[in-house]
Every structure is written in C-alpha cells, then in structure tokens.
Design an enzyme around this catalytic site. Structure first.
Site, mmCIF file in Angstrom:
data_model
loop_
_atom_site.group_PDB
_atom_site.id
_atom_site.type_symbol
_atom_site.label_atom_id
_atom_site.label_comp_id
_atom_site.label_asym_id
_atom_site.label_seq_id
_atom_site.Cartn_x
_atom_site.Cartn_y
_atom_site.Cartn_z
ATOM 1 N N SER A 9 0.825 -1.226 0.000
ATOM 2 C CA SER A 9 0.000 0.000 0.000
ATOM 3 C C SER A 9 0.847 1.259 0.000
ATOM 4 C CB SER A 9 -0.849 0.070 1.273
ATOM 5 O OG SER A 9 -1.979 -0.702 1.154
ATOM 6 N N HIS B 166 -3.454 0.839 -4.918
ATOM 7 C CA HIS B 166 -2.785 -0.313 -5.533
ATOM 8 C C HIS B 166 -3.017 -0.247 -7.037
ATOM 9 C CE1 HIS B 166 -2.084 -2.971 -1.928
ATOM 10 N NE2 HIS B 166 -2.768 -1.976 -1.425
ATOM 11 N N HIS C 104 -4.886 -9.484 -1.486
ATOM 12 C CA HIS C 104 -5.096 -9.751 -0.058
ATOM 13 C C HIS C 104 -6.205 -10.774 0.099
ATOM 14 C CE1 HIS C 104 -3.558 -5.582 -0.301
ATOM 15 N NE2 HIS C 104 -2.914 -5.879 0.814
ATOM 16 N N TYR D 44 -8.454 -10.692 2.319
ATOM 17 C CA TYR D 44 -9.729 -10.020 2.656
ATOM 18 C C TYR D 44 -10.490 -9.533 1.424
ATOM 19 C CZ TYR D 44 -7.057 -5.639 2.192
ATOM 20 O OH TYR D 44 -6.270 -4.627 1.724
ATOM 21 N N GLU D 45 -9.823 -9.510 0.278
ATOM 22 C CA GLU D 45 -10.524 -9.106 -0.946
ATOM 23 C C GLU D 45 -11.442 -10.217 -1.452
ATOM 24 O OE1 GLU D 45 -7.912 -6.445 -3.669
ATOM 25 O OE2 GLU D 45 -6.514 -7.640 -2.497
ATOM 26 N N ALA E 181 2.442 -1.935 4.549
ATOM 27 C CA ALA E 181 2.097 -0.927 5.544
ATOM 28 C C ALA E 181 1.615 -1.697 6.768
ATOM 29 C CB ALA E 181 0.979 -0.032 5.012
ATOM 30 N N MET F 114 -2.140 -6.989 7.339
ATOM 31 C CA MET F 114 -3.081 -7.906 6.674
ATOM 32 C C MET F 114 -2.487 -8.565 5.433
ATOM 33 S SD MET F 114 -6.353 -5.352 6.807
ATOM 34 C CE MET F 114 -6.623 -4.267 8.216
ATOM 35 N N SER F 115 -1.176 -8.661 5.368
ATOM 36 C CA SER F 115 -0.558 -9.246 4.160
ATOM 37 C C SER F 115 0.701 -10.016 4.544
ATOM 38 C CB SER F 115 -0.213 -8.128 3.174
ATOM 39 O OG SER F 115 0.804 -7.297 3.707
ATOM 40 N N ASN G 66 0.933 3.799 11.350
ATOM 41 C CA ASN G 66 0.084 4.276 12.456
ATOM 42 C C ASN G 66 0.429 3.471 13.694
ATOM 43 O OD1 ASN G 66 -1.431 2.166 10.623
ATOM 44 N ND2 ASN G 66 -2.177 1.854 12.713
ATOM 45 N N HIS H 162 -7.661 4.245 6.443
ATOM 46 C CA HIS H 162 -6.809 3.893 5.308
ATOM 47 C C HIS H 162 -6.117 5.125 4.720
ATOM 48 C CE1 HIS H 162 -5.275 1.471 2.075
ATOM 49 N NE2 HIS H 162 -5.878 2.224 1.156
HETATM 50 N N1 HPA Z 1 -3.519 -2.946 11.375
HETATM 51 C C1 HPA Z 1 -3.547 -3.790 10.327
HETATM 52 N N2 HPA Z 1 -3.085 -3.483 9.139
HETATM 53 C C2 HPA Z 1 -2.550 -2.267 8.971
HETATM 54 C C3 HPA Z 1 -2.491 -1.334 10.009
HETATM 55 C C4 HPA Z 1 -3.002 -1.691 11.292
HETATM 56 O O1 HPA Z 1 -2.985 -0.925 12.258
HETATM 57 N N3 HPA Z 1 -1.900 -0.211 9.507
HETATM 58 C C5 HPA Z 1 -1.616 -0.470 8.207
HETATM 59 N N4 HPA Z 1 -2.000 -1.717 7.882
#
Ligand code: HPA
Length: 270
Positions: free
Chosen positions: A29, A60, A82, A84-85, A112, A210-211, A234, A245
């Site tokens: 990302s 993406h 991903h 989740y997609e 990320a 998540m990847s 973050n 996001h």
């Molecule tokens: N959690 C999960 N996936 C993420 C996060 C998070 O805080 N930040 C960026 N991708």
C-alpha cells in the site's frame, strides 16, 4: 491453483520479455512508486495474466513491472492481492509461485503495518525478523506438489539472516533509523480491536498487518530467500485515537523517498 496453471502464467510472461529475473518485489500500500524507477520497463496488467486475480484496493495499481533496478533484474508487483478481498489464499500467493517459476532467487516483501511496539512511531521502517501467522489460513493446506516444495517446510529462518545483516548495514550507511521486529499477520479487513492489539503484544508482535505472511510462507516453500520491510503507518488500535486507510496511504507517501532509496541500495547488496 495447479502447477500447470502456474507454468502457463510464467510462459505468458516469458513471451512478454520477462527473462532471467533475479529478484521479486512485492510493493505494498502506497509503496508501489518504486516500480516507476525501473529502467526499460515491461508492464503487464494483472488482468491480462492467465489465472491472476485483479487488484481492488485504493492505492494499488495492479501490474507487474519487469526491468532493471540498480543493476538487478527485478519483477515488481505494483499492488498485491489480499485474502480479505475475497481471493483464495492460493490466489493471493500465486504471483510468488509465478516469480519463482520465472527464475527469481529472492523476494522482498513490503507492507504498511500498524505499530504495536511502544518504541515505534508512524513513519518508521521496520525490518521483519520473523512473523506470527494469525490469519487462520495457510496457503500450503491441501495436496502438496513436490515440484513446488516440501510437505513440511522449515520456517526457522523465514526471513534470510544474511539479508537481514546486509539490510541493517545499508540502513546504517544511509542514516535510516531502521527498526526491527516481529510482524503478526491478521486476515483483515477490519483493523484490530484494542484488545487484540494487547494480545498481539503479549504474544510478541511488534507490528500488525493484513498481508505478507502467506507470501512469505509460499516463498519459503518454494526455496526462495526472503526479506521483509514494514512501513509503520500508524500506532495500532487503542494506541492512537482512531485508524483509517487515508492515514496509512499518507504516511507511506511521506516516507516514500527514504523507502525507495533504501530498497534500491538493498538490491545492490543481494
Ligand atoms: N492494522 C492492520 N493493518 C494495517 C495497520 C493496522 O494498524 N496499519 C496499516 N496496515
């Protein structure tokens, strides 16, 4: 996904000019811009490649870019798939198999991630030294094709130790304050709850995302050397007011130049 399908996808790409690649890069990302620096690029949209799913997440691009980057022949994934997609975990990891079939010896996985460690601030880069698979999935479940790898792959050294040492040296040379730690993979698409982040910390995680985990598993299964870098975008849930996001993309854009310089130098060394 069958071995025949992966050979077909690889043959398609070879015919497009993807010959003798050395290193595969998965750009997460907001980190896909690096592929714009590839010289004499051959770009192929995911939707044109046999058996490739097509990418849906904002930020993406959804293409493979082949060419030379700092003296190495690379294949970069500008955007990844991903779980989740809604893709199967085999679809998510199919590009790694295809890159292996095309001849890469190593893959670099980037993402990320949310910072769990109290030592991290948004904008930090973290060298992934190990991971915890908390996705509830494993891309190797199902019949094992010995042509692709062993039934019970050893995960003692998922992230190549020699590469880790080299990456740390490069970071030092470039004056990048590179953090390091364990990446814990969740399925998403929800961000975690504060309670889950407390759990993640107790279990030893430094970052969550998540990847990456499924791709690292398949890469090791296929005998590829792996390195991983997270961009901490973050602080994880409960450690800052809320998550979104937009912030994730914004922070990756802020550290983009550092990230690109670092990755290019790493390519020289591996
Ligand atoms: N959690 C999960 N996936 C993420 C996060 C998070 O805080 N930040 C960026 N991708």
């Amino acid at each position: 996904m069958t071995y025949e399908q992966l050979v077909e996808a690889a043959t398609f790409l070879k015919d497009k000019g993807f010959v003798k690649p050395e290193i595969g890069l998965v750009l997460g990302s907001g980190l896909g811009d690096l592929a714009d620096e590839i010289s004499n690029p051959i770009q192929v949209s995911y939707s044109d490649i046999p058996y490739f799913p097509s990418s849906t997440v904002k930020g993406h691009k959804g293409q493979l870019v082949y060419g030379e980057l700092n003296g190495k022949i690379v294949i970069a994934m500008q955007g990844r798939f991903h779980f989740y997609e809604g893709y199967s975990i085999q679809e998510v990891t199919f590009p790694i198999r295809v890159m292996k079939e095309l001849g890469v010896h190593s893959v670099g996985l980037t993402n990320a991630a949310g910072g769990v460690s109290f030592d991290f601030t948004p904008g930090d880069l973290m060298l992934i030294t190990d991971h915890i698979n908390f996705t509830g999935q494993n891309p190797l479940i199902g019949p094992n094709d010995e042509k692709e790898g062993p039934r019970f792959p050893d995960m003692s050294q998922t992230y190549d130790r020699e590469y880790q040492a080299k990456i740390k040296e490069v970071a030092k040379r470039l004056n990048v304050d590179m953090k390091e730690g364990f990446y814990m993979g969740f399925s998403g698409p929800t961000y975690e709850t504060p309670a889950e982040i407390k759990m993640a910390r107790v279990l030893g995680a430094d970052a969550v995302g998540m990847s990456t985990v499924p791709e690292a598993i398949v890469a090791r299964h296929a005998g590829l050397r792996v390195f991983g870098i997270s961009c901490i975008t973050n602080l994880a849930a409960g450690m800052q007011s809320n998550l979104n996001h937009e912030e994730v993309v914004e922070v990756t854009q802020r550290v983009n130049q550092t990230f690109r310089n670092l990755l290019k130098e790493i390519l020289k060394e591996i």
